[in-house]
Design a protein around this motif. Structure first.
Motif, mmCIF file in Angstrom:
data_model
loop_
_atom_site.group_PDB
_atom_site.id
_atom_site.type_symbol
_atom_site.label_atom_id
_atom_site.label_comp_id
_atom_site.label_asym_id
_atom_site.label_seq_id
_atom_site.Cartn_x
_atom_site.Cartn_y
_atom_site.Cartn_z
ATOM 1 N N UNK A 19 0.813 -1.221 0.000
ATOM 2 C CA UNK A 19 0.000 0.000 0.000
ATOM 3 C C UNK A 19 0.847 1.271 0.000
ATOM 4 N N UNK A 20 2.106 1.149 0.323
ATOM 5 C CA UNK A 20 2.958 2.340 0.373
ATOM 6 C C UNK A 20 3.223 2.925 -1.023
ATOM 7 N N UNK A 21 2.890 2.170 -2.068
ATOM 8 C CA UNK A 21 3.084 2.680 -3.430
ATOM 9 C C UNK A 21 1.810 3.313 -3.982
ATOM 10 N N UNK A 22 0.773 3.462 -3.152
ATOM 11 C CA UNK A 22 -0.507 3.931 -3.678
ATOM 12 C C UNK A 22 -0.420 5.358 -4.227
ATOM 13 N N UNK A 23 0.406 6.198 -3.624
ATOM 14 C CA UNK A 23 0.558 7.557 -4.131
ATOM 15 C C UNK A 23 1.120 7.558 -5.537
ATOM 16 N N UNK A 48 -4.985 4.003 7.066
ATOM 17 C CA UNK A 48 -5.370 5.337 6.599
ATOM 18 C C UNK A 48 -4.179 6.287 6.613
ATOM 19 N N UNK A 49 -3.422 6.289 7.698
ATOM 20 C CA UNK A 49 -2.267 7.192 7.805
ATOM 21 C C UNK A 49 -1.217 6.880 6.743
ATOM 22 N N UNK A 50 -0.985 5.597 6.497
ATOM 23 C CA UNK A 50 0.004 5.218 5.482
ATOM 24 C C UNK A 50 -0.456 5.634 4.089
ATOM 25 N N UNK A 56 0.063 12.203 -0.071
ATOM 26 C CA UNK A 56 0.634 13.537 0.147
ATOM 27 C C UNK A 56 2.020 13.654 -0.478
ATOM 28 N N UNK A 57 2.755 12.550 -0.445
ATOM 29 C CA UNK A 57 4.094 12.545 -1.034
ATOM 30 C C UNK A 57 4.090 12.788 -2.525
ATOM 31 N N UNK A 58 2.960 12.557 -3.164
ATOM 32 C CA UNK A 58 2.833 12.798 -4.605
ATOM 33 C C UNK A 58 2.047 14.067 -4.898
ATOM 34 N N UNK A 59 1.763 14.862 -3.840
ATOM 35 C CA UNK A 59 1.054 16.126 -4.034
ATOM 36 C C UNK A 59 -0.395 15.954 -4.472
#
Length: 389
Positions: A19-23, A48-50, A56-59
């Motif tokens: 899920x960390x690649x969702x952004x 949710x936080x992850x 957010x990391x992808x704006x």
């Protein structure tokens, strides 16, 4: 074997921490999205936080809509459509189980549709432009994470309906089996029943010469049965969870129905059972499918005997193959019991007085019947419901 065209365009990202690649995955489609989810479980678990950190990391700008319930409601779909139109949202990310993903797909259907999205479920409208969706799956069951359909419940009409269209296949699905470790034994069992039913509906097809997909279905069913029991007995078995998660996706992305015509009579009836009593689909489909088996098996003894031998390792009785067929159905029922599921409608809150409404509301195919192995009329439905009770 029938001629066929198979297309499953959904990108599948499978693995622990996926899920960390969702952004990154979402940013390929939009910077302005609707995040759709159910209750508070994704917040309590930290998922949710992850997800928010990755987005957010992808704006990516996020508008949230939670509150999806099992048997997703049309009213929430309407709210999602309004939000997307108001905020010019052009991508929907679903985080949750099948109901959340189906609700997201229904919203995606309606945003560009000029009329009431329910018209598409009632088959009085035509699917046009559909917003792209992606998802992070938390409950392996429905297979909608890579499928081409969506199902919603219209509370006002007391109906549960589906839409199927290739445009509904998500752009990506993220499958992390670790996200399923917190599921209760009952949630796990219902998910196992749901994914197994999707294979069974394809396995019992009218075509005779479909050996390859027969074998694929049998392997998938044996894997679901073996690992379903493992996961129910040891909820922390991540290897069993991984097998189930992948089986659930393959069970309903249409690969197992290539060259054959799926039945889905049991599903059509069960949708209206869910509409009447709002029970969990995975629990009630087990009941309905067993009843359907007992109603039709005498006309298809060879296939039911094959199921018994190849899936449940029953011994073939060549002098009386009907006995082998019945043994396969009995072993399927024992499997459901071993999962902790009931095999009677009366245990799920369905009353005999509901039968007429269920049969009347059942969405039929051409000729006022459902199913392909056997054409099931509304009178047949009443008999099946009686067996299921």
């Amino acid at each position: 074997m029938n001629d066929f065209t198979f297309q499953c365009s959904t990108k599948i990202v499978f693995g622990r921490g996926a899920e960390r690649c969702v952004g990154e995955e979402t940013a390929r489609f939009s910077k302005n999205i609707l995040l759709h989810y159910g209750g508070g479980s994704i917040k309590r678990s930290g998922l949710y936080d992850r997800v928010m950190a990755s987005l957010a990391g992808q704006g990516i700008h996020v508008t949230e809509l939670g509150g999806v319930e099992p048997n997703p409601r049309l009213d929430l779909v309407y709210r999602g459509i309004e939000l997307c139109r108001e905020k010019n949202i052009d991508f929907i990310l679903a985080v949750g189980g099948g109901s959340v993903i189906d609700s997201a797909k229904a919203i995606a259907l309606g945003v560009k549709y000029p009329g009431d999205v329910w018209e598409l479920f009632a088959e009085t409208g035509t699917v046009g432009e559909v917003l792209p969706t992606g998802n992070i799956l938390t409950i392996p069951a429905s297979g909608t994470e890579a499928g081409n359909g969506t199902v919603v419940k219209n509370m006002a009409l007391g109906l549960k309906r589906n839409v199927n269209d290739q445009k509904l296949r998500p752009q990506f699905t993220i499958l992390n089996p670790e996200l399923t470790l917190s599921l209760s034994p009952l949630q796990t069992a219902c998910g196992v029943s749901d994914m197994l039913s999707h294979v069974l509906e394809r396995y019992f097809a009218p075509e005779k010469n479909v050996e390859y997909t027969d074998r694929l279905c049998e392997a998938t069913m044996k894997t679901i049965i073996h690992n379903g029991l493992r996961a129910v007995r040891d909820p922390g078995d991540c290897n069993a969870r991984a097998e189930l998660m992948w089986c659930g996706t393959v069970a309903h992305n249409d690969f197992l129905q290539t060259g054959r015509t799926p039945d889905f009579a049991s599903h059509k009836i069960d949708h209206e059972v869910n509409a009447v009593c709002d029970c969990t689909h995975g629990a009630s489909i087990a009941v309905l499918f067993l009843a359907w088996c007992r109603y039709v098996y005498t006309k298809h003894i060879d296939k039911f005997a094959q199921f018994a031998v190849r899936v449940f390792d029953a011994e073939m009785n060549f002098e009386n193959p009907a006995e082998t067929a019945r043994e396969g159905i009995a072993r399927l029922e024992r499997f459901y019991h071993d999962l902790g599921l009931s095999t009677r409608l009366r245990d799920l809150g369905v009353e005999k007085s509901d039968f007429a409404t269920i049969a009347k509301n059942c969405k039929t195919f051409a000729g006022d019947k459902v199913g392909n192995l056997e054409k099931i009329s509304r009178d047949d439905m009443l008999d099946i419901l009686e067996i299921a009770y």
